[in-house]
Write a protein that holds these residues in place. Structure first.
Motif, PDB file in Angstrom:
ATOM      1  N   GLU A  68     -10.335  -2.254  -0.535  1.00  0.00           N
ATOM      2  CA  GLU A  68      -9.556  -1.822  -1.708  1.00  0.00           C
ATOM      3  C   GLU A  68     -10.351  -0.822  -2.542  1.00  0.00           C
ATOM      4  O   GLU A  68      -9.799   0.146  -3.062  1.00  0.00           O
ATOM      5  CB  GLU A  68      -9.183  -3.031  -2.569  1.00  0.00           C
ATOM      6  CG  GLU A  68      -8.173  -3.944  -1.898  1.00  0.00           C
ATOM      7  CD  GLU A  68      -8.022  -5.287  -2.595  1.00  0.00           C
ATOM      8  OE1 GLU A  68      -6.950  -5.896  -2.439  1.00  0.00           O
ATOM      9  OE2 GLU A  68      -8.957  -5.740  -3.294  1.00  0.00           O
TER      10      GLU A  68
ATOM     11  N   LEU B  47      -3.940  -4.382  -6.230  1.00  0.00           N
ATOM     12  CA  LEU B  47      -5.334  -4.680  -5.909  1.00  0.00           C
ATOM     13  C   LEU B  47      -5.740  -6.122  -6.201  1.00  0.00           C
ATOM     14  O   LEU B  47      -6.558  -6.696  -5.485  1.00  0.00           O
ATOM     15  CB  LEU B  47      -6.263  -3.726  -6.674  1.00  0.00           C
ATOM     16  CG  LEU B  47      -6.160  -2.253  -6.272  1.00  0.00           C
ATOM     17  CD1 LEU B  47      -6.924  -1.381  -7.247  1.00  0.00           C
ATOM     18  CD2 LEU B  47      -6.648  -2.046  -4.858  1.00  0.00           C
TER      19      LEU B  47
ATOM     20  N   GLN C 133       0.813  -1.219   0.000  1.00  0.00           N
ATOM     21  CA  GLN C 133       0.000   0.000   0.000  1.00  0.00           C
ATOM     22  C   GLN C 133       0.844   1.267   0.000  1.00  0.00           C
ATOM     23  O   GLN C 133       0.514   2.231  -0.676  1.00  0.00           O
ATOM     24  CB  GLN C 133      -0.972   0.014   1.177  1.00  0.00           C
ATOM     25  CG  GLN C 133      -1.885   1.233   1.075  1.00  0.00           C
ATOM     26  CD  GLN C 133      -3.096   1.174   1.945  1.00  0.00           C
ATOM     27  OE1 GLN C 133      -3.488   0.111   2.399  1.00  0.00           O
ATOM     28  NE2 GLN C 133      -3.693   2.308   2.170  1.00  0.00           N
TER      29      GLN C 133
END
Length: 128
Positions: free
Chosen positions: A86, A72, A38
């Motif tokens: 997400e 993702l 992330q």
């Protein structure tokens, strides 16, 4: 050891565009461990927000799209799917600068074609 992403970001943004060498540098650093996490995905969106509409090298577009798709869709929690968390993250990233730019539209189209399920709130961004 991972390079300081903030320093990397500042170095890349120094001239306001992302060139081919910078894309190669990003790719080698961000994929060093084989995954995009992330923090790295956030960095890519920060970069895109800063250079959107500039004459970036064409490889930036494909790298950005691939890396965010990997973040993702290649995760261990919901592989092949964009889960609720997400989806919220992506919506926040895309709408965070107040505009959906051409690269973000391409990203959404790529995700829509690859994901098993494409959340309605993301689909709505493609319609706007």
């Amino acid at each position: 050891m991972k390079m300081d992403l903030q320093k990397l970001k500042l170095a890349i943004l120094d001239d306001g565009i992302i060139d081919a060498d910078e894309v190669k540098q990003l790719e080698s650093i961000l994929y060093e461990d084989g995954i995009i996490d992330q923090e790295e995905a956030d960095l890519l969106f920060d970069l895109n927000d800063e250079v959107s509409g500039n004459k970036n090298h064409s490889s930036w577009e494909s790298f950005f799209t691939k890396a965010i798709c990997d973040f993702l869709l290649e995760d261990e929690f919901s592989p092949g799917e964009i889960d609720e968390e997400e989806s919220k993250w992506l919506l926040n990233k895309i709408q965070g600068d107040g505009q959906v730019d051409a690269l973000e539209v391409k990203l959404l189209q790529a995700l829509k074609s690859k994901a098993k399920h494409f959340p309605e709130e993301l689909n709505n961004l493609l319609k706007s």
